[in-house]
Design a protein around this motif. Structure first.
Motif, mmCIF file in Angstrom:
data_model
loop_
_atom_site.group_PDB
_atom_site.id
_atom_site.type_symbol
_atom_site.label_atom_id
_atom_site.label_comp_id
_atom_site.label_asym_id
_atom_site.label_seq_id
_atom_site.Cartn_x
_atom_site.Cartn_y
_atom_site.Cartn_z
ATOM 1 N N GLY A 1 7.466 7.780 9.266
ATOM 2 C CA GLY A 1 8.375 6.653 9.230
ATOM 3 C C GLY A 1 7.719 5.482 8.526
ATOM 4 N N PRO A 2 8.453 4.385 8.375
ATOM 5 C CA PRO A 2 7.905 3.241 7.627
ATOM 6 C C PRO A 2 6.662 2.619 8.270
ATOM 7 N N ASP A 3 6.475 2.829 9.564
ATOM 8 C CA ASP A 3 5.332 2.216 10.241
ATOM 9 C C ASP A 3 4.165 3.180 10.434
ATOM 10 N N ALA A 4 4.301 4.409 9.964
ATOM 11 C CA ALA A 4 3.233 5.395 10.133
ATOM 12 C C ALA A 4 2.017 5.010 9.301
ATOM 13 N N GLN A 5 0.856 5.213 9.874
ATOM 14 C CA GLN A 5 -0.394 4.942 9.161
ATOM 15 C C GLN A 5 -0.936 6.258 8.608
ATOM 16 N N TRP A 6 -0.904 6.388 7.284
ATOM 17 C CA TRP A 6 -1.362 7.609 6.618
ATOM 18 C C TRP A 6 -2.788 7.401 6.111
ATOM 19 N N ARG A 7 -3.638 8.389 6.347
ATOM 20 C CA ARG A 7 -5.034 8.321 5.925
ATOM 21 C C ARG A 7 -5.345 9.484 4.978
ATOM 22 N N GLU A 8 -6.164 9.212 3.963
ATOM 23 C CA GLU A 8 -6.456 10.210 2.925
ATOM 24 C C GLU A 8 -7.650 11.089 3.304
ATOM 25 N N TYR A 9 -7.535 12.355 2.951
ATOM 26 C CA TYR A 9 -8.671 13.258 2.966
ATOM 27 C C TYR A 9 -9.381 13.137 1.617
#
Length: 476
Positions: free
Chosen positions: A358-366
């Motif tokens: 969703g718009p508030d999700a915090q996505w982190r990169e591998y």
């Protein structure tokens, strides 16, 4: 059998035997470290399933009778140990059968791995290493001079490698013909190294001169490898210099390192003495080549010449194949690389989140070890070590199918699989499995000099869409 001896090529033999063995050492260590996670019992493309699908096809591999990750590691570490002995020169100090058996063992063990390696081992330099290791088995030991026919088979290998690469470029992409290929290559190559940024920003006239020099080195110089000395030695020196330039500018596993080593087959001791004033090179005792060994060498020479027809015909075919094997032993091969050059760079970036999408999700990169990710991270040097997953990610970004392994990779990340995570540079969740993962596509370019000074970044990127929308763990 003294007519078989190539007097004055002792330094060439030492470089070939010890250098090729050193590359095998790296290749076996790479297999021990990466094969179980990529192709093991619980890997991305499990080798046992492949062996079951291909049963009865005569695949040349020890694993046809049994595969386990433990056995794979035993094979890899055995190969590494034998290779280390050859690097130290110990088998070469004995009779000629000793280094012959050692190199044939390396060849057989590595062929067993390559034969079940599927797409993760589908690179031309695997065949190159196998062919080089097979030939090295018949260079003899320190007791007598190396066989002249084997040295010429090494030169034939270098010729196919270089001349084939030159032809595939001229046939493959107009940027090689109009000399603009290096406007793009350093930026779009599979895995740039620390110097690639600098090479990319060289003046364009120099880039054109580099391409012209490359055509000369690949389409003209290899012909002179078969000439008498000192012409052959000069040709080999040009090949070596151009390959060192390529080593400086990118990560291409052991391709260019091995080409440098193979080119020494045309370097006589007298060439080095002329270059290094006062240098002296030890020669083996003046012993005749054993009759049995001469017979073996001549038989191998005839066998390799018989297998030479298909690669030779391929060189002059309108539909020239690149990096192809014409037999299952990888002893009759066509070589070539970068017949076409991509003009822009896409990268697949995998992200995970502990939140709901969703718009508030915090996505982190591998972060991967070698391929570009964080724009502020300097490209690293890994070659001649081969980061196989990183290379497959480059092909994936070009549009190659990853349907057989990429969804499995995402599920492994969702499982927090430790073997898979060990293939990466960073785990943004420190061992805690994410709830969701996705794969985004970014368009990358090297930063300008002004951007490097202002922001300290090596890359500038912009979003280019999604390859895989958010997916969550599949519960069996």
């Amino acid at each position: 059998m003294d007519l078989l001896n190539a007097e004055g090529y002792e330094f060439a033999r030492q470089v070939l035997q010890r250098g090729i063995a050193a590359v095998y050492l790296i290749a076996f260590i790479s297999a021990a470290n990466q094969f179980p996670a990529l192709l093991g019992e619980h890997g991305l493309l499990p080798a046992p399933r492949y062996l079951a699908r291909t049963a009865g096809r005569g695949i040349p591999t020890l694993f046809r009778w049994h595969y386990s990750d433990r056995f794979l590691r035993a094979v890899a570490w055995t190969g590494a140990a034998v290779a280390a002995l050859l690097v130290a020169g110990l088998p070469q100090s004995g009779p000629p059968w000793l280094p012959m058996l050692a190199f044939l063992l390396l060849f057989g063990l590595y062929l067993s791995i390559v034969s079940i390696g599927q797409t993760f081992y589908g690179f031309g330099w695997e065949s190159l290493l196998l062919e080089a290791g097979f030939l090295a088995a018949f260079l003899g030991s320190n007791e007598a001079a190396p066989p002249v026919t084997i040295l010429f088979l090494f030169r034939w290998l270098v010729f196919r490698l270089e001349f084939g690469a030159g032809l595939i470029k001229m046939r493959g992409d107009r940027v090689w013909r109009d000399l603009t290929a290096l406007y793009y290559h350093h930026e779009t190559q599979p895995m740039p190294n620390p110097a690639s940024w600098w090479f990319h920003h060289l003046p364009k006239p120099l880039h054109k001169a580099e391409v012209l020099g490359n055509h000369f080195a690949q389409l003209v110089v290899p012909l002179f490898l078969f000439f008498p000395q000192p012409v052959a030695g000069v040709a080999a020196l040009i090949v070596i210099i151009t390959q060192l330039w390529l080593i400086l500018s990118g990560n291409f596993a052991w391709l260019h390192v091995l080409t440098v080593l193979l080119a020494f087959s045309a370097v006589a001791d007298s060439n080095l003495q002329a270059l290094l004033t006062g240098a002296a090179f030890s020669t083996p005792p003046a012993e005749a080549t054993p009759v049995w060994f001469a017979v073996v060498v001549l038989a191998v020479t005839l066998l390799m010449l018989n297998w030479a027809w298909e690669p030779l015909r391929n060189l002059f075919s309108k539909n020239q194949l690149m990096n192809a094997s014409f037999n299952r032993w990888h002893l009759s091969n066509a070589y070539g690389a970068f017949g076409s050059i991509t003009r822009s760079r896409n990268e697949v970036v995998i992200e995970g989140t502990l939140d709901e999408p969703g718009p508030d999700a915090q996505w982190r990169e591998y972060e991967f070890k070698g391929k570009p990710g964080d724009p502020g991270r300097m490209p690293h040097q890994f070659a001649p070590y081969h980061l196989r997953l990183d290379w497959l990610m480059w092909f994936l970004a070009l549009g190659a199918s990853g349907g057989s392994w990429f969804p499995v990779l995402l599920q492994k990340l969702l499982d927090g699989d430790r073997r898979t995570l060990a293939l990466l540079r960073t785990d943004p969740f420190a061992g805690t499995p994410p709830r969701w993962v996705r794969a985004r596509v970014y368009r990358y370019r090297f930063s300008t000099a002004a951007e490097r000074r202002a922001d300290g970044v090596w890359w500038v990127r912009e979003p280019a869409g999604f390859l895989i929308d958010p997916v969550r763990r599949i519960v069996p």
